[in-house]
Design an enzyme around this catalytic site. Sequence first.
Site, PDB file in Angstrom:
ATOM      1  N   HIS A   1      -9.597   1.457   4.646  1.00  0.00           N
ATOM      2  CA  HIS A   1      -8.265   1.674   5.306  1.00  0.00           C
ATOM      3  C   HIS A   1      -8.643   2.636   6.487  1.00  0.00           C
ATOM      4  O   HIS A   1      -9.399   3.688   6.548  1.00  0.00           O
ATOM      5  CB  HIS A   1      -7.130   2.339   4.665  1.00  0.00           C
ATOM      6  CG  HIS A   1      -5.908   2.113   5.090  1.00  0.00           C
ATOM      7  ND1 HIS A   1      -5.339   3.049   6.025  1.00  0.00           N
ATOM      8  CD2 HIS A   1      -5.130   1.474   5.005  1.00  0.00           C
ATOM      9  CE1 HIS A   1      -4.327   2.824   6.373  1.00  0.00           C
ATOM     10  NE2 HIS A   1      -3.766   1.614   5.887  1.00  0.00           N
TER      11      HIS A   1
ATOM     12  N   GLU B   1      -6.903   4.870   7.552  1.00  0.00           N
ATOM     13  CA  GLU B   1      -6.659   6.498   7.362  1.00  0.00           C
ATOM     14  C   GLU B   1      -7.833   7.113   6.799  1.00  0.00           C
ATOM     15  O   GLU B   1      -8.173   8.234   6.891  1.00  0.00           O
ATOM     16  CB  GLU B   1      -5.558   6.564   6.633  1.00  0.00           C
ATOM     17  CG  GLU B   1      -4.107   6.230   7.502  1.00  0.00           C
ATOM     18  CD  GLU B   1      -2.941   5.808   6.599  1.00  0.00           C
ATOM     19  OE1 GLU B   1      -2.972   5.710   5.388  1.00  0.00           O
ATOM     20  OE2 GLU B   1      -2.014   5.143   7.283  1.00  0.00           O
TER      21      GLU B   1
ATOM     22  N   GLU C   1      -5.525  -4.516  10.618  1.00  0.00           N
ATOM     23  CA  GLU C   1      -4.570  -3.417  10.827  1.00  0.00           C
ATOM     24  C   GLU C   1      -4.715  -2.935  12.138  1.00  0.00           C
ATOM     25  O   GLU C   1      -5.639  -1.971  12.140  1.00  0.00           O
ATOM     26  CB  GLU C   1      -4.503  -2.705   9.801  1.00  0.00           C
ATOM     27  CG  GLU C   1      -4.188  -3.248   8.196  1.00  0.00           C
ATOM     28  CD  GLU C   1      -3.551  -2.306   7.395  1.00  0.00           C
ATOM     29  OE1 GLU C   1      -2.665  -2.390   6.883  1.00  0.00           O
ATOM     30  OE2 GLU C   1      -4.435  -1.388   6.980  1.00  0.00           O
TER      31      GLU C   1
ATOM     32  N   ASN D   1       0.811  -1.166   0.087  1.00  0.00           N
ATOM     33  CA  ASN D   1       0.005  -0.083  -0.090  1.00  0.00           C
ATOM     34  C   ASN D   1       0.693   1.283   0.143  1.00  0.00           C
ATOM     35  O   ASN D   1       1.489   1.564   1.065  1.00  0.00           O
ATOM     36  CB  ASN D   1      -0.932  -0.167   1.032  1.00  0.00           C
ATOM     37  CG  ASN D   1      -1.700   1.307   1.558  1.00  0.00           C
ATOM     38  OD1 ASN D   1      -1.850   2.137   0.449  1.00  0.00           O
ATOM     39  ND2 ASN D   1      -2.239   1.295   2.565  1.00  0.00           N
TER      40      ASN D   1
ATOM     41  N   GLY E   1       2.534   2.610  10.421  1.00  0.00           N
ATOM     42  CA  GLY E   1       3.322   3.517  10.632  1.00  0.00           C
ATOM     43  C   GLY E   1       4.173   3.904  11.711  1.00  0.00           C
ATOM     44  O   GLY E   1       4.829   4.998  11.810  1.00  0.00           O
TER      45      GLY E   1
ATOM     46  N   SER F   1       3.163  -1.926  10.367  1.00  0.00           N
ATOM     47  CA  SER F   1       4.656  -2.126  10.678  1.00  0.00           C
ATOM     48  C   SER F   1       5.369  -3.469  10.288  1.00  0.00           C
ATOM     49  O   SER F   1       6.234  -3.913  11.124  1.00  0.00           O
ATOM     50  CB  SER F   1       5.042  -1.609  12.067  1.00  0.00           C
ATOM     51  OG  SER F   1       4.809  -0.169  12.122  1.00  0.00           O
TER      52      SER F   1
ATOM     53  N   LYS G   1       0.072   4.346  -0.258  1.00  0.00           N
ATOM     54  CA  LYS G   1      -0.258   5.466   0.110  1.00  0.00           C
ATOM     55  C   LYS G   1      -0.198   6.697  -0.937  1.00  0.00           C
ATOM     56  O   LYS G   1       0.036   6.731  -2.005  1.00  0.00           O
ATOM     57  CB  LYS G   1      -0.285   5.981   1.559  1.00  0.00           C
ATOM     58  CG  LYS G   1      -0.311   4.552   2.437  1.00  0.00           C
ATOM     59  CD  LYS G   1       0.082   4.992   4.090  1.00  0.00           C
ATOM     60  CE  LYS G   1      -0.136   3.559   4.659  1.00  0.00           C
ATOM     61  NZ  LYS G   1      -0.220   3.468   6.244  1.00  0.00           N
TER      62      LYS G   1
END
Length: 259
Positions: free
Chosen positions: A98, A100, A170, A12, A176, A216, A14
């Site tokens: 996702h 985010e 996730e 991904n 991250g 991560s 991003k």
Amino acid sequence: MEKHRKYIIAGNWKLNKTAGESVELSESVVKEVGDQSNVEVVLCPPFTSLDAVSTALEDSPVKLGAQNMHPSASGAYTGEISAEMLRYFYATYVILGHSERRKQFQESDAFINEKVLAAFANNLKPILCVGETLEQREADQTLEVVDTQIRGGLVNLPEKDAETLVIAYEPVWAIGTGKTATPEMAQEVHASIRNILTDLFGDEVAQKVRIQYGGSMNPGNAKELLFQPDIDGGLIGGAALDAKSFAEIVNAARALEEE
Ligand code: PGA
């Protein structure tokens, strides 16, 4: 190792890489990963790179995915992209829900559900992302949160579609941050996701659905995560921006597949 589901490792990217940079990275990934077929490898670049990356992946087994889409086929949705537009570039997968997007763009389970159904209607396979925040984990709400997100995201999904679905667990606090869930923590959630899928679609379908871990994941921790019985792959952010690191994760899956 006996695992009847094929590992799926997806990058991904991003909001990273121009179209030119994306072609470079895709070509490096193809070179590093080589010509193999026992692990499914997927690259999800930004929309503006889909055309170029699609061409770069043409003669390789590496597949193309997108990071999002709108559920509508067309209309007054400035800045949005439809499933058909993604299929035009031969995208196979699309990341949906996702964290985010849930957080920054207030995407609800109901809206994500519309996208899941629209993706299948257009021959795109969703990678449905679920996961708890740190606050939710500390309040012992992880399984409840994941349960709501999965049931809410999969309303009205026919069984025949469900078996080709991919779910990415996730934990938001691991994305991250360099903090990874321990393999045991991840396995616990993955196993309960499979139980929810059994409840929704029956055991035969639930056993076919691949559940990726994301947050991560890197060459140093990939093997022990992928070794877990219900972890069938990875959704890789940071480490996917480096072809060598990404290929090392693919190779960890490959090594387990061959064991
Ligand atoms: P990360 O991102 O690997 O950089 O933690 C994973 C993701 O957000 O899909």
